[in-house]
Structures are given as structure tokens and as C-alpha cells.
Design an enzyme around this catalytic site. Structure first.
Site, PDB file in Angstrom:
ATOM      1  N   LYS A   1       0.828  -1.215   0.000  1.00  0.00           N
ATOM      2  CA  LYS A   1       0.000   0.000   0.000  1.00  0.00           C
ATOM      3  C   LYS A   1       0.858   1.259   0.000  1.00  0.00           C
ATOM      4  O   LYS A   1       0.632   2.184  -0.798  1.00  0.00           O
ATOM      5  CB  LYS A   1      -0.939  -0.020   1.223  1.00  0.00           C
ATOM      6  N   THR A   2       1.838   1.309   0.875  1.00  0.00           N
ATOM      7  CA  THR A   2       2.731   2.473   0.928  1.00  0.00           C
ATOM      8  C   THR A   2       3.550   2.589  -0.351  1.00  0.00           C
ATOM      9  O   THR A   2       3.743   3.691  -0.884  1.00  0.00           O
ATOM     10  CB  THR A   2       3.660   2.386   2.148  1.00  0.00           C
TER      11      THR A   2
ATOM     12  N   THR B   1      -5.454  -1.278   7.054  1.00  0.00           N
ATOM     13  CA  THR B   1      -5.514  -2.727   7.222  1.00  0.00           C
ATOM     14  C   THR B   1      -6.863  -3.140   7.791  1.00  0.00           C
ATOM     15  O   THR B   1      -7.144  -4.330   7.911  1.00  0.00           O
ATOM     16  CB  THR B   1      -4.398  -3.196   8.179  1.00  0.00           C
TER      17      THR B   1
ATOM     18  N   ARG C   1       6.638  -7.803   1.760  1.00  0.00           N
ATOM     19  CA  ARG C   1       7.498  -7.355   2.859  1.00  0.00           C
ATOM     20  C   ARG C   1       8.188  -8.538   3.528  1.00  0.00           C
ATOM     21  O   ARG C   1       9.370  -8.471   3.866  1.00  0.00           O
ATOM     22  CB  ARG C   1       6.687  -6.571   3.883  1.00  0.00           C
TER      23      ARG C   1
ATOM     24  N   ASP D   1      -1.509   7.038   6.185  1.00  0.00           N
ATOM     25  CA  ASP D   1      -1.367   5.610   6.472  1.00  0.00           C
ATOM     26  C   ASP D   1      -2.219   5.255   7.686  1.00  0.00           C
ATOM     27  O   ASP D   1      -2.319   6.026   8.635  1.00  0.00           O
ATOM     28  CB  ASP D   1       0.107   5.280   6.733  1.00  0.00           C
TER      29      ASP D   1
END
Length: 310
Positions: free
Chosen positions: A50-51, A144, A203, A95
Site C-alpha cells: 500500500k505504501t 488494514t 514485505r 497511512d
């Protein structure tokens, strides 16, 4: 110097072909009209990109991005201050946007929809509303926990992407890119083993390949399986925390609530909900009922196969 593995443009962003195809259309349309991209909402598990996507959007549009955490926005003045720092066509990335204080989230509505801030000046009967125009910008929200976002806020996002976990083949491609950046040489079989132990999360994959680099610098012949064992990864990405979670239910011999499991394995509830349980549910090792968390047959079989792991 730290090597950055995060993709910087859509070409480097591996997997999610349909998402990328649609996003590229939106970006091209935005550039051709020289306007702000519609507000975007990105939701999915931690570590799914997402980031990275927020940064990619800013890079592809060649626009400035301002990054804040939702938890830092707790008062109306926080939103006002943010809005007043924006320039025309900037991107504001919030975020964990669900963490914004619900009492001040309504101020975002007019900002997102009409690019104005309505501020009350004065007190009681002497107060009056002053409308301040702000530059057109793009808000990118990441979360999330989509269910915690108020529906009126969610409806103001013109572009919504659900970023799910990745296929193993896509994780392999991500690892190939990272391998080149880290100047590491791994075989296709080794890359596949790492991908299969990443839980479908980029990640996780990049964290693993960084650790492989560390171990290989010290012992270039150390096998990937040996490295994974040293990292306490048991099989298919499941680690000691996952195994302890499963054992807590098995040892209780009854369904357990989330709070009880958290206390038994000494892992906070948020981590269990967002990082432990989704993969166990996906692998069908557990199921959730009105009585609590229960083991499935596959869950019991996993425990029996790896019961001697420490």
C-alpha cells in the site's frame, strides 16, 4: 549504505497486473487533463504494498507527496494544518487512515469533495462560518482495517483497491528484483523456497532475502532451509508464533477467545488479528466460530508433523 528494495514505479511493481493496468489508465487520464487524481483508498494486509503504491503514484505523476499517520490526526486543527500545507496537485498519504479520531473525520468530507474548509469563528451566537478554499489535491488513504472506516468517508474515494496477498510466482519475481539490488546470487529453486515461505507478502519476502544475504556473507554455502530454520520458520511461512498459536488451542482442548490466546502466547491482539490469523485461516488450519477459535483437521496434522520444533 542501506539498499532500498521498494519499487519506485509501476514497471518495478511486480504482480497485480489488473490493478496496475487500471491504475495506469487513471494516471494517464489524470496527466492528460492536468488535474488531481481522484482520491484513492488502498486496503489489505500489512506488507502487501500500500505504501509502495502511494509512492509510485506520486512518482508516476511527478508530484510531491506528504505522508502522515492516521493516529497523529486527533483534532480538527490537525486536519486544518495539513490542508493548509498542501499545494496544487499535491498528494497527501494518510497511512492507517482508520486511526483518525472519528470526532474530527467529518471535516475531511468537504475537504475531499469541494476542496474547502468551513471554519467556525467566534463563540455561541456570535459565531460565523468562514469558508477557506484549498488547492486541489489527491488523498491516498491506506488501511488494514477497512471495516473501521466510516461509510461516508469510504464513499468519497473515487478509486478503491483491495491489495490481496500475492501468488507465489509473483513473489519469485519480486525476489529476483531484490536479489539484483542486493548483489545476491540465488537459484530458481532457492527463490521458490523463499517465496513459498513468505505468506504471499512482499514485505516478508524482502525481509527473508535480506537475512539470506546476511547469512551468506558469513557462510556462502549455507542452505536456504538451514537459514529458514535459524529464523525459526517452520514450513510454508509458518513460524514459532504461528505454532504457539495452534498449540494454545490444542492444549486447551476447546475453542479459545482472541484475548485468551493473546495472553497465552504473549502476542498482542492486533498482531494476531492482522498477521497471524489471516494466513492460518487461508491455510485452513483454524476456523472462527461463535464459541471462539478452533483447530481444523489440517491444523492438528500440522502440529503433529512439527510438534518437536522449538
Amino acid at each position: 549504505m542501506q539498499v532500498h528494495l521498494r519499487p519506485i514505479n509501476l514497471d518495478e511493481f511486480k504482480g497485480k497486473s489488473e490493478l496496475k493496468e487500471n491504475l495506469r489508465i487513471y494516471l494517464n487520464s489524470c496527466l492528460s487533463q492536468n488535474k488531481a487524481l481522484d482520491h484513492c483508498l488502498l486496503y489489505g494486509l500489512p506488507g502487501t504494498g500500500k505504501t509502495s503504491l502511494a509512492h509510485i503514484i506520486a512518482n508516476e505523476l511527478n508530484r510531491k507527496i506528504k505522508i502522515v499517520q492516521g493516529s497523529s490526526i486527533q483534532k480538527n486543527i490537525d486536519i486544518i494544518n495539513l490542508a493548509m500545507t498542501l499545494n496544487e496537485l499535491d498528494i497527501l498519504f494518510i497511512d492507517e487512515i482508520h486511526a483518525i479520531n472519528p470526532q474530527c473525520v467529518e471535516l475531511l468530507y468537504s475537504i475531499m469533495e469541494d476542496f474547502v474548509i468551513d471554519i467556525a469563528l467566534g463563540k455561541d451566537f456570535n459565531s460565523r462560518i468562514t469558508r477557506i478554499k484549498i488547492p486541489q489535491f489527491t488523498l491516498i488513504g491506506a488501511t488494514t482495517l477497512l471495516g473501521k472506516i466510516p461509510q461516508p468517508l469510504e464513499e468519497r474515494f473515487g478509486i478503491v483497491f483491495n491489495i490481496k496477498t500475492y501468488e507465489t510466482r509473483d513473489i519469485v519475481e519480486i525476489l529476483k528484483t531484490s536479489m539484483g539490488k542486493l548483489q545476491l546470487n540465488l537459484s530458481e529453486k532457492e527463490l521458490l523456497i523463499l517465496a513459498e515461505n513468505s505468506k504471499g507478502i512482499p514485505r516478508n519476502a524482502n525481509r527473508l532475502i535480506r537475512r539470506v544475504k546476511d547469512f551468506r556473507i558469513n557462510n556462502e554455502k549455507m542452505s536456504i532451509n538451514t537459514i529458514l530454520k535459524k529464523l525459526q520458520i517452520i514450513s510454508k511461512g509458518l513460524d514459532i508464533d504461528d505454532l504457539n498459536y495452534l498449540h494454545s488451542i490444542k492444549n486447551a482442548n476447546r475453542p479459545l477467545g482472541l484475548k485468551t490466546i493473546s495472553q497465552i502466547i504473549n502476542v498482542d491482539i492486533y498482531t494476531i488479528e492482522t498477521k497471524v490469523e489471516p494466513y492460518l485461516l487461508q491455510k485452513q488450519y483454524i476456523h472462527r466460530s461463535i464459541h471462539g477459535r478452533e483447530l481444523t483437521t489440517k491444523g492438528f496434522q500440522f502440529i503433529e508433523k512439527y510438534k518437536n520444533e522449538k
